[in-house]
Design an enzyme around this catalytic site. Structure first.
Site, PDB file in Angstrom:
ATOM      1  N   GLU A 245      -1.753   8.808 -31.741  1.00  0.00           N
ATOM      2  CA  GLU A 245      -2.188   7.753 -32.661  1.00  0.00           C
ATOM      3  C   GLU A 245      -0.937   7.234 -33.346  1.00  0.00           C
ATOM      4  O   GLU A 245      -0.269   7.965 -34.072  1.00  0.00           O
ATOM      5  CB  GLU A 245      -3.173   8.304 -33.693  1.00  0.00           C
ATOM      6  CG  GLU A 245      -3.659   7.257 -34.687  1.00  0.00           C
ATOM      7  CD  GLU A 245      -4.444   7.873 -35.834  1.00  0.00           C
ATOM      8  OE1 GLU A 245      -4.287   7.393 -36.978  1.00  0.00           O
ATOM      9  OE2 GLU A 245      -5.206   8.828 -35.601  1.00  0.00           O
ATOM     10  N   CYS A 282      -4.477   5.673 -42.212  1.00  0.00           N
ATOM     11  CA  CYS A 282      -4.217   5.017 -40.931  1.00  0.00           C
ATOM     12  C   CYS A 282      -5.174   3.863 -40.679  1.00  0.00           C
ATOM     13  O   CYS A 282      -4.897   3.005 -39.837  1.00  0.00           O
ATOM     14  CB  CYS A 282      -4.318   6.031 -39.801  1.00  0.00           C
ATOM     15  SG  CYS A 282      -5.835   6.995 -39.796  1.00  0.00           S
TER      16      CYS A 282
END
Length: 508
Positions: A245, A282
Site C-alpha cells: 500500500e 492513508c
C-alpha cells in the site's frame, strides 16, 4: 563495525528517549528468516493457529495500558486514538481466528472422475496452502493496526505463515513490546516463539525482501519506499508476491446539487475527515472537486471556518513535518493557487491544517499543476473548483489509482435522479472503496471490506483489511488421482474436518 543503536524518539520534542534495540545485520536477518522457516510446520494445525490468535488478542488487551503509553510516547497520536486502534488490532486477531475455524478460505473444490466428460475428467481435489515465511513492513501512522501486531501479521499467521516484521523507525519501543506479547502468546499455546520475530534498520528491510526463504511481503508506506521494495521483490532470482500500500489522494466529488442542499454540512464533514489524526490517515481526502458559483462558495466558507478552528498538531516525526511544510509551500506557490487557510508550521514541533484552492481547468491537462495530483501527507487538501461536468471528467481521467473515491450527492440524486449513477460509474475504476455521502477516514474491519486499489494505491488487487486479506498468503494446489490415504485430511472424501467445500460444482 559497531552496532547501530535504535532510539525511541519523542515527536513532541524531537529528542531521543531511550535506546531500544540495534539495527539488524545481514547475518541477523538471515538467522531470523531461517528460524521462521524452520518452524513453519508448527502452524499447520488450524485449531492451534486460532488459539494463538485469540491468545494474542487477550494478551494485547491485558498489556493495553503499557502498549498505549509506549505508542503515545513515540507517535503523539494520543491515548484516545490509540485505545481505539488497540481495540481494532485485537478485533482483527479474533476475526481471523474465526476465519480459520470456518475454513472457507481454503476454497476446497472436489471434482470426481468422469470418463464420459469431453475431455474426460480425472479425480481432482484442490485447496489452498500457505506460501511460507512472510516479510511484513510496518507502517508509521498505525503503530498497532498496521505494524507488528497489525493486519498483515494477523492474516499471514492465520494463513499458516511465520512472519518476520521489519519495524518502523518511528515506534521501535512499541514494536518490541508488541513482539514480546505475540511471542509469549505463541508459546502459551505450544508454538515456538520464532513464528514471529522483529528486525530493525533500513538495510535489514532490504535484506529481508531479498532473502531466498521469504515467500511474500506486505508493505504499508510511501510510494518511493514501497516501489523500491516492490522492484526488489520482482528482481529476485525467484520473484515473490509483494502486497504494497503506497499512496492515495482519495478524491471527493461534490455535485452542485449537493452543495446547494447542504454546503455547511459537507464543508464541516470534509474538514473533520482531512484533519483527523493530523491528516495522517492513508484514506484522508486529499483532493476535492467542488462546484464554482454561490453553492461552491458557501461550501468553501464552511470548510474555512471548520479548518480554521482546528488546532495545530504533532506529526509522527520531524522528517514528516519538514516534508509537509515544504510540500504545502511548493503547492501554494503554483500560479492560480490560493490558500483560504494556509497550511504549514504551527509551533516549533507542530503543523497547522489548511487547504488550497485552484480552478479545475488548470488540472484538466498535463501541465505545471500536476503536483496537486500527488499525495501530501498531513492535514491539507486541495479543492479544485469546476464549471462543468466535462471539467470533472477531464480531471478524473488524470487521477492515479486510489484506496477510496467519494461522492457527495443531493437527496434527489441519491434517489436516482440526475447523473449521479453515471458519476459513480466514472469514479469506480479509480478506487477500491467507493463511498456516497460519507467520508473515507475510518476503515471498518468487516468481511466485505476492501482496503486496496489500483496502483499506486496498492501493488496488487488484494485487500489488507477484512477476512479476505488472508488470501494474499496462500496458493492453490490440486491433487489428481491421489489415493485417499495420501490426501490431506481437508480433501478426503468423508470430509473428516467438516469443512465447507464445492463437490462436482455444487456447494456442500
Amino acid at each position: 563495525m559497531a552496532a547501530t543503536p535504535v532510539w525511541s524518539v519523542d515527536p513532541r520534542t524531537g529528542k531521543p528517549r531511550e535506546e531500544v534495540a540495534v539495527e539488524a545485520t545481514a547475518q541477523e536477518v538471515d538467522e531470523a528468516v531461517r528460524a521462521a522457516h524452520a518452524v513453519r510446520g508448527s502452524l499447520a494445525d488450524r485449531s492451534v493457529r486460532a488459539a494463538f490468535l485469540r491468545a494474542a488478542a487477550d494478551l494485547l488487551d491485558e498489556a493495553g495500558p503499557h502498549v498505549i503509553e509506549a505508542a503515545d510516547a513515540e507517535t503523539a497520536l494520543g491515548p484516545g486514538r490509540l485505545t481505539g486502534e488497540l481495540a481494532r488490532t485485537t478485533a482483527q486477531f479474533r476475526a481471523f481466528a474465526a476465519v480459520i475455524e470456518e475454513g472457507a478460505f481454503l476454497d476446497i473444490r472436489i471434482d470426481h472422475a468422469d470418463a464420459n466428460a469431453t475431455p474426460p475428467i480425472p479425480d481432482l481435489r484442490r485447496f489452498k496452502i500457505p506460501l511460507g515465511v512472510v516479510a511484513v513492513y510496518a507502517a508509521s501512522n498505525f503503530p498497532l493496526a498496521f505494524s507488528v501486531p497489525g493486519g498483515d501479521t494477523a492474516s499471514a499467521l492465520a494463513a499458516g505463515c511465520p512472519v518476520v516484521v521489519k519495524a518502523h523507525p518511528d515506534h521501535p519501543a512499541t514494536s518490541e513490546l508488541c513482539a514480546s506479547v505475540l511471542r509469549r502468546a505463541a508459546e502459551s499455546v505450544g508454538l515456538p516463539a520464532d513464528v514471529l520475530s522483529v528486525v530493525h534498520g533500513f538495510e535489514a528491510g532490504v535484506e529481508l525482501v531479498k532473502h531466498p526463504l521469504v515467500s511474500a511481503a506486505g508493505f504499508t508506506g510511501s510510494v518511493r519506499g514501497g516501489r523500491a521494495l516492490f522492484d526488489a521483490a520482482a528482481a529476485r532470482p525467484t520473484p515473490i508476491p509483494f502486497h504494497g500500500e503506497l499512496g492515495s489522494l482519495n478524491p471527493v466529488v461534490i455535485t452542485e446539487a449537493a452543495a446547494v442542499e447542504r454546503a455547511e454540512e459537507i464543508g464541516t464533514g470534509l474538514a473533520g475527515s482531512m484533519t483527523l489524526g493530523v491528516g495522517q490517515f492513508c484514506v484522508k481526502p486529499g483532493f476535492v472537486l467542488a462546484p464554482s458559483g454561490d453553492a461552491g462558495d458557501a461550501l468553501v466558507k464552511s470548510l474555512t471556518a471548520a479548518v480554521s478552528s482546528t488546532a495545530a498538531g504533532v506529526l509522527l516525526d520531524h522528517r514528516m513535518r519538514d516534508n509537509f511544510i515544504a510540500g504545502v509551500r511548493e503547492r501554494a506557490e503554483l500560479p492560480g493557487v490560493d490558500a483560504p487557510v494556509t497550511p504549514g508550521a504551527g509551533g516549533e514541533h507542530t503543523v497547522s491544517p489548511g487547504f488550497l484552492t485552484v480552478a479545475a481547468s488548470e488540472l484538466a491537462s498535463d501541465g505545471a499543476h500536476d503536483l496537486l495530483l500527488e499525495e501530501c501527507f498531513g492535514p491539507v487538501t486541495v479543492v479544485a473548483r469546476y464549471d462543468s461536468a466535462a471539467e470533472v471528467t477531464a480531471v478524473l481521467s488524470r487521477l492515479p489509482g486510489n484506496l477510496t473515491a467519494t461522492l457527495q450527492v443531493s437527496a434527489a440524486e441519491a434517489a436516482g435522479e440526475g447523473d449521479a449513477s453515471d458519476l459513480l460509474t466514472e469514479v469506480t475504476p479509480l478506487a477500491g472503496r467507493v463511498l456516497v455521502n460519507g467520508w473515507p477516514t475510518g476503515v471498518a474491519v468487516a468481511p466485505a471490506q476492501h482496503h486496496g486499489g489500483p496502483y499506486p494505491a496498492t501493488t496488487s488487487t488484494s485487500t489488507s483489511v477484512g477476512g479476505t486479506a488472508i488470501e494474499r498468503w496462500l496458493r492453490p494446489v490440486a491433487y489428481q488421482t491421489t489415493p485417499e490415504a495420501l490426501l490431506p485430511p481437508e480433501l478426503r472424501e468423508a470430509n473428516p474436518l467438516s469443512l465447507p467445500r464445492r463437490v462436482d460444482g455444487r456447494p456442500e
